[in-house]
Write an enzyme that holds these catalytic residues in place. Structure first.
Site, PDB file in Angstrom:
ATOM      1  N   GLU A  93       0.820  -1.205   0.000  1.00 23.83           N
ATOM      2  CA  GLU A  93       0.000   0.000   0.000  1.00 23.83           C
ATOM      3  C   GLU A  93       0.852   1.252   0.000  1.00 23.83           C
ATOM      4  OE1 GLU A  93      -3.137  -2.204   2.964  1.00 23.83           O
ATOM      5  OE2 GLU A  93      -2.296  -0.273   3.512  1.00 23.83           O
ATOM      6  N   CYS A 112       3.178   8.329   1.659  1.00 25.14           N
ATOM      7  CA  CYS A 112       3.525   7.342   2.682  1.00 25.14           C
ATOM      8  C   CYS A 112       3.778   6.024   1.954  1.00 25.14           C
ATOM      9  CB  CYS A 112       2.360   7.219   3.667  1.00 25.14           C
ATOM     10  SG  CYS A 112       2.592   5.923   4.880  1.00 25.14           S
ATOM     11  N   CYS A 119       5.262  -7.723   7.155  1.00 25.38           N
ATOM     12  CA  CYS A 119       6.300  -7.307   8.110  1.00 25.38           C
ATOM     13  C   CYS A 119       6.540  -8.440   9.091  1.00 25.38           C
ATOM     14  CB  CYS A 119       5.859  -6.049   8.864  1.00 25.38           C
ATOM     15  SG  CYS A 119       7.096  -5.448  10.038  1.00 25.38           S
ATOM     16  N   CYS A 123       3.942  -6.445  15.542  1.00 29.27           N
ATOM     17  CA  CYS A 123       3.344  -5.606  16.593  1.00 29.27           C
ATOM     18  C   CYS A 123       1.852  -5.948  16.699  1.00 29.27           C
ATOM     19  CB  CYS A 123       3.508  -4.126  16.266  1.00 29.27           C
ATOM     20  SG  CYS A 123       5.243  -3.657  16.064  1.00 29.27           S
ATOM     21  N   CYS A 126      -1.081  -3.908  14.829  1.00 28.29           N
ATOM     22  CA  CYS A 126      -0.806  -3.518  13.437  1.00 28.29           C
ATOM     23  C   CYS A 126      -1.324  -4.573  12.459  1.00 28.29           C
ATOM     24  CB  CYS A 126       0.693  -3.322  13.266  1.00 28.29           C
ATOM     25  SG  CYS A 126       1.199  -3.060  11.551  1.00 28.29           S
ATOM     26  N   GLU A 171       9.020  -2.979   7.898  1.00 26.12           N
ATOM     27  CA  GLU A 171      10.037  -2.375   8.759  1.00 26.12           C
ATOM     28  C   GLU A 171      11.218  -1.974   7.852  1.00 26.12           C
ATOM     29  OE1 GLU A 171      10.781  -1.205  11.891  1.00 26.12           O
ATOM     30  OE2 GLU A 171      12.626  -0.814  10.784  1.00 26.12           O
ATOM     31  N   SER A 222       9.128   4.158  16.739  1.00 24.21           N
ATOM     32  CA  SER A 222       7.828   3.702  17.230  1.00 24.21           C
ATOM     33  C   SER A 222       8.001   3.151  18.638  1.00 24.21           C
ATOM     34  CB  SER A 222       7.274   2.616  16.301  1.00 24.21           C
ATOM     35  OG  SER A 222       6.957   3.185  15.054  1.00 24.21           O
ATOM     36  N   ASN A 298      -5.916   3.121  15.340  1.00 27.04           N
ATOM     37  CA  ASN A 298      -6.981   2.716  14.422  1.00 27.04           C
ATOM     38  C   ASN A 298      -7.354   1.281  14.740  1.00 27.04           C
ATOM     39  OD1 ASN A 298      -7.519   4.791  12.366  1.00 27.04           O
ATOM     40  ND2 ASN A 298      -5.326   4.611  12.001  1.00 27.04           N
ATOM     41  N   CYS A 338      -1.801   1.658   8.282  1.00 27.77           N
ATOM     42  CA  CYS A 338      -0.857   0.595   7.962  1.00 27.77           C
ATOM     43  C   CYS A 338      -1.495  -0.780   7.717  1.00 27.77           C
ATOM     44  CB  CYS A 338       0.086   0.520   9.157  1.00 27.77           C
ATOM     45  SG  CYS A 338       1.503  -0.500   8.948  1.00 27.77           S
TER      46      CYS A 338
HETATM   47  N1  SAH Z   1       7.465  -0.549  10.677  1.00 30.17           N
HETATM   48  C1  SAH Z   1       7.719   0.816  10.928  1.00 30.17           C
HETATM   49  C2  SAH Z   1       7.055   1.734   9.925  1.00 30.17           C
HETATM   50  C3  SAH Z   1       5.685   1.390   9.449  1.00 30.17           C
HETATM   51  S1  SAH Z   1       4.382   1.513  10.623  1.00 30.17           S
HETATM   52  C4  SAH Z   1       7.312   1.183  12.337  1.00 30.17           C
HETATM   53  O1  SAH Z   1       6.679   0.374  12.999  1.00 30.17           O
HETATM   54  O2  SAH Z   1       7.686   2.269  12.766  1.00 30.17           O
HETATM   55  C5  SAH Z   1       4.167   3.270  10.768  1.00 30.17           C
HETATM   56  C6  SAH Z   1       3.506   3.697  12.058  1.00 30.17           C
HETATM   57  O3  SAH Z   1       2.127   3.264  12.079  1.00 30.17           O
HETATM   58  C7  SAH Z   1       4.184   3.097  13.291  1.00 30.17           C
HETATM   59  O4  SAH Z   1       4.415   4.061  14.287  1.00 30.17           O
HETATM   60  C8  SAH Z   1       3.145   2.087  13.726  1.00 30.17           C
HETATM   61  O5  SAH Z   1       3.279   1.790  15.073  1.00 30.17           O
HETATM   62  C9  SAH Z   1       1.852   2.765  13.371  1.00 30.17           C
HETATM   63  N2  SAH Z   1       0.683   1.866  13.381  1.00 30.17           N
HETATM   64  C10 SAH Z   1       0.644   0.556  13.072  1.00 30.17           C
HETATM   65  N3  SAH Z   1      -0.616   0.056  13.250  1.00 30.17           N
HETATM   66  C11 SAH Z   1      -1.381   1.088  13.676  1.00 30.17           C
HETATM   67  C12 SAH Z   1      -2.762   1.203  14.045  1.00 30.17           C
HETATM   68  N4  SAH Z   1      -3.594   0.166  13.998  1.00 30.17           N
HETATM   69  N5  SAH Z   1      -3.189   2.411  14.462  1.00 30.17           N
HETATM   70  C13 SAH Z   1      -2.359   3.479  14.496  1.00 30.17           C
HETATM   71  N6  SAH Z   1      -1.058   3.418  14.157  1.00 30.17           N
HETATM   72  C14 SAH Z   1      -0.558   2.239  13.761  1.00 30.17           C
HETATM   73 FE1  SF4 Z   2       5.864  -3.972  11.290  1.00 35.31          FE
HETATM   74 FE2  SF4 Z   2       5.696  -1.355  11.894  1.00 35.31          FE
HETATM   75 FE3  SF4 Z   2       3.483  -2.901  11.771  1.00 35.31          FE
HETATM   76 FE4  SF4 Z   2       5.217  -3.228  13.773  1.00 35.31          FE
HETATM   77  S1  SF4 Z   2       3.981  -1.383  13.343  1.00 35.31           S
HETATM   78  S2  SF4 Z   2       4.274  -4.879  12.572  1.00 35.31           S
HETATM   79  S3  SF4 Z   2       7.147  -2.854  12.738  1.00 35.31           S
HETATM   80  S4  SF4 Z   2       4.821  -2.391  10.081  1.00 35.31           S
END
Ligand code: SAH
Ligand code: SF4
Length: 371
Positions: A93, A112, A119, A123, A126, A171, A222, A298, A338
């Site tokens: 995306e 973005c 990934c 997390c 996510c 990541e 993060s 979210n 994301c």
């Molecule tokens: N993997 C990297 C970059 C991509 S995620 C990272 O984790 O930093 C980009 C941002 O979106 C990160 O800060 C992540 O924690 C956040 N993110 C992921 N899932 C989310 C959600 N459901 N609601 C809000 N932010 C989210």
């Molecule tokens: Fe990967 Fe970033 Fe999502 Fe964590 S928040 S699973 S590092 S994309």
């Protein structure tokens, strides 16, 4: 033989590629102008190029390494989300965010981008993390997300992309070489490293390597938790690189790059939103002289984790202090967070036990020692 993606070459490399085939080097700039233009029909429509060159390009190169599968819009069209597919069939995306011109400012256009399909970090909050890692993207596939956005903005006469954030799927520091190459290539398209934000879940050795690289990209970390016991569960990479080592790396990056590091903090109700966490977060930001971006979570399918109420988010921000701003992830109504557009269009079999908050005992868990 896989076709050459033109976006994998710098301007200089494209000039050389052409010269090696007996074409004048200046054709490179003509081709690159087409790559940014709206409504392009591929090589065939590059009518200012000689037919022989067009035929050669068609035989040996591809116009874009990505195919657009779907798009959604939100925020009165100010956010557009693209679902894309690589030649190898991996989905990813990209989100286009338009910040309108205001009070004499010229407005910004941010793309973005994803650095991986899926990934491996996992997390719990996510949607991308649930996919596991499907593939590392090539530098060309990263750059083509920006060029795809550029063509769409061009179609609306809105001008070039001004900023790139590596905050889509994946990541970025687990795909280090291609990401750094993409940042170099983007420079050739007029996007300076200082206009690029790289967001990472906290791979300490790669943060230090990036500091040494001296690229000058802005770094966002993060964090999401202020003590290791919780962060181990929210962001599993923390078990290898705990918070103290991450903050040390952030300080080192700030010193080497001369740029403030941002701490990102997804606010999750009942998990990491207590007043003690807010105060510790403020102290941590001060200790690295950084900013804090608070992101109300979210909701994602299959998880009962939620954002606190808007008022609770504001209270939390006030306790963190002046370094904090609340960032509403734009386009959440377009399922833009994301991994979510892909998740909404191509439902995944749920990985039981991976995500459900109650099973992870996150909701209502004590969030650390009192401040
Ligand atoms: N993997 C990297 C970059 C991509 S995620 C990272 O984790 O930093 C980009 C941002 O979106 C990160 O800060 C992540 O924690 C956040 N993110 C992921 N899932 C989310 C959600 N459901 N609601 C809000 N932010 C989210
Ligand atoms: Fe990967 Fe970033 Fe999502 Fe964590 S928040 S699973 S590092 S994309």
């Amino acid at each position: 033989m896989t076709a050459l993606a033109l976006s994998s070459l710098s301007r200089e490399e494209l000039r050389r590629w052409l010269e090696e085939r007996g074409h004048p080097a200046y054709r490179a700039d003509q081709i690159r102008r087409h790559m940014l233009r709206a409504g392009e029909g591929g090589f065939a429509s590059m009518s200012d190029l000689p037919l022989q060159l067009r035929t050669e390009l068609e035989e040996s190169a591809v116009w874009s390494s990505l195919e657009v599968l779907a798009e959604t819009a939100a925020d009165r069209g100010l956010t557009q989300k693209l679902l894309l597919r690589t030649e190898a069939g991996h989905e990813l995306e990209a989100v286009m965010i338009t910040h309108p011109a205001r009070d004499g400012s010229r407005g910004r256009r941010t793309v973005c981008v994803s650095s991986q399909a899926g990934c491996a970090i996992g997390c719990v909050f996510c949607a991308t993390g649930r996919l596991g890692l499907r593939a590392n993207l090539t530098a060309a596939e990263i750059v083509d997300q920006v060029l795809e956005a550029a063509r769409r903005w061009d179609a609306e006469s809105l001008g070039r992309p001004t900023n790139v954030v590596l905050m889509g799927m994946g990541e970025p520091l687990q795909n280090y070489r291609q990401v750094v190459l993409a940042i170099h290539l983007l420079h050739g398209w007029g996007i300076y490293p200082r206009q690029v934000v790289l967001s990472t879940s906290g791979l300490v050795p790669e943060i230090l390597r990036l500091a040494e690289e001296g690229l000058g990209v802005r770094l966002a970390i993060s964090l999401h938790a202020t003590h290791d016991e919780l962060r181990d569960r929210l962001v599993p990479i923390n078990r290898r690189f705990p918070i103290a080592s991450l903050l040390d790396a952030a300080r080192e990056y700030a010193a080497a790059s001369g740029r403030r590091v941002t701490l990102e903090y997804v606010l999750i109700k009942g998990v990491n939103d207590d007043p003690g966490a807010a105060r510790r977060l403020g102290q941590m930001a001060a200790s690295i002289r950084g900013h804090v971006n608070l992101i109300p979570m979210n909701a994602i399918p299959g998880s009962d984790l939620r954002a606190p109420s808007p008022a609770a988010c504001r209270d939390f921000a006030a306790l963190v202090g002046p370094r904090a701003t609340i960032r509403h992830s734009r386009g959440d109504r377009a399922t833009a967070a994301c991994g979510q557009l892909r998740a909404s269009l191509t439902p995944e079999p749920r990985r039981e036990g991976r995500i459900l908050a109650r099973e992870l005992a996150l909701v209502g868990s004590p969030s650390g020692p009192p401040a």
